[in-house]
Design an enzyme around this catalytic site. Structure first.
Site, PDB file in Angstrom:
ATOM      1  N   ASP A 160      46.340  56.185  47.086  1.00 31.24           N
ATOM      2  CA  ASP A 160      46.641  55.357  45.918  1.00 31.24           C
ATOM      3  C   ASP A 160      47.545  56.100  44.940  1.00 31.24           C
ATOM      4  OD1 ASP A 160      45.929  53.586  43.446  1.00 31.24           O
ATOM      5  OD2 ASP A 160      44.908  52.621  45.128  1.00 31.24           O
ATOM      6  N   HIS A 224      44.954  53.450  38.379  1.00 29.88           N
ATOM      7  CA  HIS A 224      44.524  52.587  39.487  1.00 29.88           C
ATOM      8  C   HIS A 224      43.710  53.356  40.525  1.00 29.88           C
ATOM      9  CE1 HIS A 224      45.352  50.058  43.146  1.00 29.88           C
ATOM     10  NE2 HIS A 224      45.261  49.073  42.279  1.00 29.88           N
ATOM     11  N   SER A 391      42.363  45.030  44.790  1.00 30.56           N
ATOM     12  CA  SER A 391      42.308  46.499  44.745  1.00 30.56           C
ATOM     13  C   SER A 391      40.930  47.010  44.383  1.00 30.56           C
ATOM     14  CB  SER A 391      43.263  47.036  43.680  1.00 30.56           C
ATOM     15  OG  SER A 391      44.549  47.112  44.171  1.00 30.56           O
TER      16      SER A 391
END
Ligand code: CA
Ligand code: CA
Ligand code: CA
Length: 455
Positions: A160, A224, A391
């Site tokens: 990621d 994220h 996600s």
């Protein structure tokens, strides 16, 4: 000859599509391994302005960096004429999924911090934010025996934007590479010979260094990867923040998406390959695309997911956030649509158990749903944030797989996958939207585990 023709046909097609948008890099598959210098020499002789050729050390794939601003048809043709060319594709951009709330990230939460790794000591006591984690009740995690928290041997690679490995809710669960640990961590030597110098806790493929720090920016990345890592494995009962689904497993941080919210196919492949070679059981992949209309499928990305499956690893992949039927648009949602063995593609559900409004779906290619709206988890700078997206649903499933696999370490990946799929809670509103017609049920999954252990 036939294969080569196909490859050239593809590149002619793609050179039109990609002429503006992409970095000037080509991914080339040859029929066998040759030195990268030889490939470079050949391309230069055919008039191509090649900066560098990189041997990806994966299925005879090479990355060709050209000196031009954008890909040209002439360049593509030159690459296609390499002896033994099997496939040519552009090195495409890849974006993280789940960026719906990125713009809500206030500046105060995204201040840069010291990326040096340090041990963070936390205390004991309940996790104060646990009441805001609706996914715990929704998945039945609160009805799983509290001592079932996972096994440190189970490594989950978070591929990621990187991870805030100094976050007090994550620090203790960060992977340490035994071949680069302690005195070997900063000696400037690739002690374990894996091609990466001092990769003591993973790698940053975006910046090509040994600190996979989750660099943030206002519109590109609120943290994220750190968020995904927390959903999987934030520490429980350490007196701070939240708990992850599997609070006692190991997180391998692999960064390939920059703070601008952008990565490349080649870096995604390198991260997957690293995860496989360095012993990750599970990869959590909250990213994909393609974003551009008419993008061709990536052969190399498909191959690396197939390789993970062949080597007994489980890959968990986000379905995407385009309110789109993946079955009907498989090329617009990769790797989500690959449908390879040992692969789970995850849609997002809301607290009512319905498909989240933004979530992709697919009665064949999307396997199950999991909580993916207002998911509270860790972000960079010792903070916490609610984010929406497939996600966020993806690491819920990756965490569940890690928890289950910890109890059943001898089990093969396909049986772990089947156990997750066969224990979902059927939801009328999910019927026809995902293969199982249901959402993740960790309580039922872990019951399956206990029964198998007893037998
Ligand atoms: Ca190394
Ligand atoms: Ca070293
Ligand atoms: Ca905690």
């Amino acid at each position: 000859m036939k294969i080569q023709f196909r490859a050239i046909a593809l590149l002619v097609f793609s050179s039109f599509i990609f002429s503006q948008a992409q970095a000037a890099e080509w991914l080339v598959k040859l029929s066998g391994r040759v030195p990268a210098a030889q490939v470079q020499q050949y391309l230069r002789q055919s008039g191509m302005n090649v900066m560098r050729v990189e041997d990806l050390r994966f299925n005879s794939w090479y990355l060709v960096h050209t000196a031009t601003e954008s890909l040209t048809r002439q360049e593509g043709a030159a690459v296609g004429k390499l002896p033994g060319t099997r496939w040519v594709e552009p090195n495409k951009r890849i974006r993280p999924y789940g960026n719906r709330n990125f713009q809500t990230a206030p500046r105060s939460e995204i201040a840069p911090r010291d990326p040096a790794f340090k041990r963070v000591v936390t205390g004991n006591g309940p996790d104060p934010m646990i009441g805001k984690q609706w996914m715990i009740q929704d998945t039945g995690l609160d009805r799983v025996a509290p001592q079932l928290r996972g096994d440190k041997r189970v490594i989950v690679a978070v591929i990621d934007t990187g991870v805030d490995y100094n976050h007090p809710d994550l620090n203790a669960n960060i992977w340490m590479n035994p071949g680069e640990a302690g005195a070997l961590a900063n000696n400037g030597i690739d002690d374990d010979g894996n091609g990466y110098v001092d990769d003591f806790m993973g790698w940053d493929f975006a910046d090509n260094d040994n600190l996979p720090w989750d660099r943030t920016s206002v519109f590109g990345n609120p943290g994220h990867g750190t968020h995904c890592a927390g959903v999987i494995g934030a520490q429980a009962d350490n007196g701070v923040g939240i708990r992850g689904v599997a609070p006692n497993i190991t997180i391998m941080p692999l960064r390939f998406i920059s703070e601008k919210g952008e990565g490349t196919t080649a870096d995604a492949v390198k991260a997957m390959k690293y995860a496989i070679e360095m012993g990750a059981w599970i990869t959590s992949n909250s990213w994909g695309g393609p974003e551009e209309e008419g993008d061709p499928d990536s052969q190399i990305l498909r191959e690396v997911f197939a390789d993970a499956a062949a080597r007994g690893r489980l890959t968990v992949v986000a379905a995407g956030n385009d309110r789109m039927d993946v079955d009907r648009n498989p090329m617009k949602a990769t790797p989500a649509s690959y449908n390879l063995p040992n692969m789970l593609t995850v849609a997002a559900s809301n607290p009512r158990g319905d498909l989240a409004g933004f979530s992709n779906y697919g009665a064949k290619l999307v396997h199950l749903a999991a909580p993916g709206t207002a998911i509270l988890s860790t972000v960079t700078g010792d903070r916490y944030m609610n984010l929406d997206g497939t996600s966020m649903a993806t690491p819920v499933v990756a965490g569940a797989a890690a928890l289950f696999w910890s109890m059943n370490p001898q089990m093969k990946a396909d049986r772990v996958r089947n156990a997750i799929l066969s224990t979902v809670t059927p939801m009328p509103s999910l019927r026809g939207s995902v293969l199982t017609g249901g959402k993740l049920n960790i309580e039922a999954l872990m019951r399956e585990s206990t029964e198998r252990v007893r037998r």
